[in-house]
Design a protein around this motif. Structure first.
Motif, PDB file in Angstrom:
ATOM      1  N   VAL A 156      17.360 -15.976  -0.794  1.00  0.00           N
ATOM      2  CA  VAL A 156      18.140 -15.335   0.266  1.00  0.00           C
ATOM      3  C   VAL A 156      17.424 -14.092   0.795  1.00  0.00           C
ATOM      4  CG1 VAL A 156      20.260 -14.023   0.694  1.00  0.00           C
ATOM      5  CG2 VAL A 156      20.386 -16.235  -0.438  1.00  0.00           C
ATOM      6  N   HIS A 157      16.762 -13.360  -0.093  1.00  0.00           N
ATOM      7  CA  HIS A 157      16.107 -12.108   0.304  1.00  0.00           C
ATOM      8  C   HIS A 157      14.611 -12.290   0.579  1.00  0.00           C
ATOM      9  CE1 HIS A 157      19.743 -10.549  -1.911  1.00  0.00           C
ATOM     10  NE2 HIS A 157      19.824  -9.919  -0.746  1.00  0.00           N
ATOM     11  N   ARG A 158      14.215 -13.507   0.864  1.00  0.00           N
ATOM     12  CA  ARG A 158      12.807 -13.763   1.193  1.00  0.00           C
ATOM     13  C   ARG A 158      12.468 -13.144   2.552  1.00  0.00           C
ATOM     14  NH1 ARG A 158      15.899 -17.598   3.142  1.00  0.00           N
ATOM     15  NH2 ARG A 158      15.275 -18.955   4.874  1.00  0.00           N
ATOM     16  N   PRO A 159      11.202 -12.983   2.885  1.00  0.00           N
ATOM     17  CA  PRO A 159      10.815 -12.440   4.194  1.00  0.00           C
ATOM     18  C   PRO A 159      11.312 -13.326   5.330  1.00  0.00           C
ATOM     19  CG  PRO A 159       8.949 -12.447   2.678  1.00  0.00           C
ATOM     20  CD  PRO A 159      10.036 -13.215   2.012  1.00  0.00           C
ATOM     21  N   ALA A 160      11.603 -12.726   6.470  1.00  0.00           N
ATOM     22  CA  ALA A 160      12.124 -13.475   7.625  1.00  0.00           C
ATOM     23  C   ALA A 160      11.147 -14.548   8.094  1.00  0.00           C
ATOM     24  CB  ALA A 160      12.434 -12.513   8.764  1.00  0.00           C
ATOM     25  N   ASN A 186      20.119 -11.220  10.957  1.00  0.00           N
ATOM     26  CA  ASN A 186      19.213 -11.984  10.108  1.00  0.00           C
ATOM     27  C   ASN A 186      18.848 -13.302  10.781  1.00  0.00           C
ATOM     28  OD1 ASN A 186      18.745 -13.981   7.587  1.00  0.00           O
ATOM     29  ND2 ASN A 186      18.218 -11.874   7.032  1.00  0.00           N
ATOM     30  N   ALA A 187      19.834 -13.936  11.432  1.00  0.00           N
ATOM     31  CA  ALA A 187      19.565 -15.175  12.161  1.00  0.00           C
ATOM     32  C   ALA A 187      18.598 -14.928  13.315  1.00  0.00           C
ATOM     33  CB  ALA A 187      20.870 -15.758  12.686  1.00  0.00           C
ATOM     34  N   TYR A 188      18.752 -13.782  13.966  1.00  0.00           N
ATOM     35  CA  TYR A 188      17.836 -13.406  15.054  1.00  0.00           C
ATOM     36  C   TYR A 188      16.401 -13.274  14.524  1.00  0.00           C
ATOM     37  CZ  TYR A 188      15.305  -9.875  17.797  1.00  0.00           C
ATOM     38  OH  TYR A 188      14.337  -9.170  18.476  1.00  0.00           O
ATOM     39  N   LEU A 189      16.236 -12.583  13.395  1.00  0.00           N
ATOM     40  CA  LEU A 189      14.894 -12.387  12.837  1.00  0.00           C
ATOM     41  C   LEU A 189      14.249 -13.724  12.454  1.00  0.00           C
ATOM     42  CD1 LEU A 189      15.524  -9.291  10.514  1.00  0.00           C
ATOM     43  CD2 LEU A 189      14.383  -9.308  12.741  1.00  0.00           C
ATOM     44  N   ARG A 190      15.049 -14.629  11.897  1.00  0.00           N
ATOM     45  CA  ARG A 190      14.502 -15.921  11.465  1.00  0.00           C
ATOM     46  C   ARG A 190      14.182 -16.810  12.667  1.00  0.00           C
ATOM     47  NH1 ARG A 190      14.199 -15.690   6.356  1.00  0.00           N
ATOM     48  NH2 ARG A 190      15.735 -14.579   5.087  1.00  0.00           N
ATOM     49  N   THR A 191      14.975 -16.692  13.728  1.00  0.00           N
ATOM     50  CA  THR A 191      14.669 -17.457  14.941  1.00  0.00           C
ATOM     51  C   THR A 191      13.346 -16.995  15.538  1.00  0.00           C
ATOM     52  OG1 THR A 191      17.024 -17.764  15.395  1.00  0.00           O
ATOM     53  CG2 THR A 191      15.512 -18.103  17.233  1.00  0.00           C
ATOM     54  N   ILE A 192      13.151 -15.689  15.570  1.00  0.00           N
ATOM     55  CA  ILE A 192      11.885 -15.135  16.075  1.00  0.00           C
ATOM     56  C   ILE A 192      10.711 -15.622  15.233  1.00  0.00           C
ATOM     57  CG2 ILE A 192      10.556 -13.007  16.370  1.00  0.00           C
ATOM     58  CD1 ILE A 192      12.615 -13.328  18.533  1.00  0.00           C
ATOM     59  N   ALA A 193      10.891 -15.626  13.906  1.00  0.00           N
ATOM     60  CA  ALA A 193       9.812 -16.056  13.015  1.00  0.00           C
ATOM     61  C   ALA A 193       9.519 -17.541  13.163  1.00  0.00           C
ATOM     62  CB  ALA A 193      10.187 -15.734  11.565  1.00  0.00           C
ATOM     63  N   PRO A 229       8.081 -18.196  17.460  1.00  0.00           N
ATOM     64  CA  PRO A 229       7.472 -16.973  18.020  1.00  0.00           C
ATOM     65  C   PRO A 229       7.219 -17.069  19.515  1.00  0.00           C
ATOM     66  CG  PRO A 229       5.905 -18.196  16.646  1.00  0.00           C
ATOM     67  CD  PRO A 229       7.237 -18.808  16.419  1.00  0.00           C
ATOM     68  N   GLN A 230       7.011 -18.296  20.025  1.00  0.00           N
ATOM     69  CA  GLN A 230       6.761 -18.452  21.448  1.00  0.00           C
ATOM     70  C   GLN A 230       8.000 -18.129  22.285  1.00  0.00           C
ATOM     71  OE1 GLN A 230       7.023 -20.857  19.248  1.00  0.00           O
ATOM     72  NE2 GLN A 230       8.385 -22.465  20.006  1.00  0.00           N
ATOM     73  N   ALA A 231       9.192 -18.166  21.638  1.00  0.00           N
ATOM     74  CA  ALA A 231      10.437 -17.883  22.360  1.00  0.00           C
ATOM     75  C   ALA A 231      10.856 -16.423  22.240  1.00  0.00           C
ATOM     76  CB  ALA A 231      11.557 -18.773  21.833  1.00  0.00           C
ATOM     77  N   ALA A 232      10.092 -15.627  21.508  1.00  0.00           N
ATOM     78  CA  ALA A 232      10.455 -14.230  21.269  1.00  0.00           C
ATOM     79  C   ALA A 232      10.742 -13.444  22.557  1.00  0.00           C
ATOM     80  CB  ALA A 232       9.368 -13.540  20.453  1.00  0.00           C
TER      81      ALA A 232
END
Length: 447
Positions: A90-94, A167-174, A177-180
């Motif tokens: 759960v606390h892994r990097p995004a 958190n969902a935002y950070l994971r979506t970006i990761a 990345p092309q959609a950032a």
């Protein structure tokens, strides 16, 4: 495991069933779930040891978070799962997009009412709940606008990695990345002026956030200061009343969707193209209970003091008659959009207030007060246009004067640094004030 096509078909069939047919489905799925967990969860095997052969829902003893956390490794049905491993995941990097053990997803509750609870979700749960979102939550909306590779999405949320929305935002970006460049997260702690300026520059087509923040933005839209081409508005985490729903919908001229969900149970109730929250009773059982945890009847005028939640789709970390303190009432549907029961919620609203002529939401205070040392419960009382009073309940060995005065001093500093130079925060050790409407103790109250 389940194929997404099959999940979509099961959800579609459930929506077309009569209430009586859905009740029968509930019982079939409940029996299947209980049979499975008794065979695979040591905790539930012991918890249900004395069940009669033809048990009913009422025969199942309820469960609560502290006990389940204490027995976590025996609670889950996959013997390879441990609390230590799940928390580490759960606390892994995004940027880490792997599945837990290559087959599960997992997330954590916010912990705002106690110790955070990690929840593992299996493929069956994820696809069933995903199908409900597609067919019911997004009913009446254009699904194309949700494609972040071609459309811009802005979220006004609590920008902390511990918050599920952010958190969902950070994971979506990761993950994409092309959609950032098409995804923007704004903090609810920012001033309304800064938020409007950034939204006008970004020009999102989808706007998500807490209802109190969305209402403030709707008012700015009506005044003409906010000019964005929004095609879909989604509410998250807060109570969205029918009045606020209609106001936001009218201001932006687009569909507004609302989802009553929780980390433990998933998508419990959602809008089906209308202001009402319709309970997904084919996949979730919600039992309103009174202060003594006795079931309350459907159609009751009174709001419950809590609820028991049963998720009929999660077989790896079962949620069965799980107690939550949310206050709700359920009534049969009189809505042409859906025959699913209507669920009404009391609470979960982050109130907005005006201080020194500027508008804020209670999230700006919650972010500090909920983690303040020695403080169990707090309340902000507005004494005047520039003056707030802090009240609270403190732990037994704390000095209330010290705890409340230090919080008042910190909040005064924060608001003075954010454009409210004349803000005055005082404190009182007097008891918390009740709201005359409904008898609750709100976090914010105008005196």
């Amino acid at each position: 495991m389940i194929d997404m096509k099959d999940a979509m078909q099961l959800v579609a069939e459930g929506a077309m069933c009569s209430p009586a047919q859905r009740q029968a489905l509930q019982q079939q799925r409940l029996r299947k779930l209980v049979t499975y967990v008794r065979e695979h969860s040591p905790y539930f095997a012991q918890h249900y040891a004395g069940l009669p052969e033809n048990f009913t829902l009422a025969d199942l003893p309820h469960t609560e978070k502290p006990t389940l956390l204490e027995h976590y490794n025996d609670w889950v049905t996959d013997r390879a799962l441990t609390l230590t491993d799940v928390l580490e995941y759960v606390h892994r990097p995004a940027s880490d997009n792997r599945l837990l053990q290559d087959k599960y997803t997992a997330l954590c509750t916010s912990g705002s009412t106690g110790e955070p609870l990690p929840m593992v979700r299996d493929d069956y749960h994820n696809k069933i709940h995903g199908a409900m979102m597609v067919q019911r939550l997004y009913k009446g909306a254009d699904p194309e606008v949700l494609n972040v590779s071609r459309h811009k999405v802005a979220s006004v949320v609590h920008t902390s990695p511990t918050a599920s929305s952010y958190n969902a935002y950070l994971r979506t970006i990761a993950q994409f990345p092309q959609a950032a460049p098409n995804i923007l997260a704004l903090s609810v702690l920012d001033s309304i002026e800064d938020t409007i300026q950034r939204l006008n520059a970004f020009q999102p087509e989808v706007l998500t956030g807490y209802s109190s923040s969305l209402l403030l933005l709707a008012l700015e839209k009506e005044k003409g200061t906010l000019n964005i081409p929004v095609k879909l508005v989604t509410n998250s985490a807060e109570l969205l009343t029918e009045e606020v729903y209609e106001h936001i919908s009218k201001a932006f001229g687009c569909p507004v969707i609302n989802n009553y969900c929780m980390t433990e149970g998933g998508e419990i109730a959602m809008t089906n193209g209308c202001p009402h929250l319709h309970l997904n009773e084919d996949w979730l059982i919600v039992e309103p209970v009174d202060a003594q945890m006795n079931p309350m009847p459907v159609g009751s005028e009174a709001f419950s003091e809590g609820i028991f939640i049963t998720d009929l789709s999660n077989f790896v970390q079962p949620i069965i008659r799980y107690y939550v303190t949310d206050r709700v009432r359920i009534r049969p549907s009189d809505c042409p959009q859906s025959s699913l029961p209507i669920l009404e919620i009391s609470g979960r609203m982050f109130e907005s207030f005006t201080l020194c002529g500027k508008r804020f939401t209670m999230v700006s205070i919650q972010a500090k007060a909920e983690i303040w040392p020695g403080l169990l419960k707090y309340q902000i009382v507005q004494m005047g246009p520039n003056t707030m009073e802090v009240r609270g309940v403190c732990v037994a060995d704390a000095n209330p004067d010290s705890v409340l005065s230090s919080l008042a001093e910190r909040l005064q500093q924060y608001f003075r640094e954010n454009g409210c130079e004349g803000a005055v925060f005082i404190y009182s050790t007097e008891p918390l004030l009740y709201n005359a409407q409904g008898g609750k103790i709100p976090r914010y109250i105008r005196k």
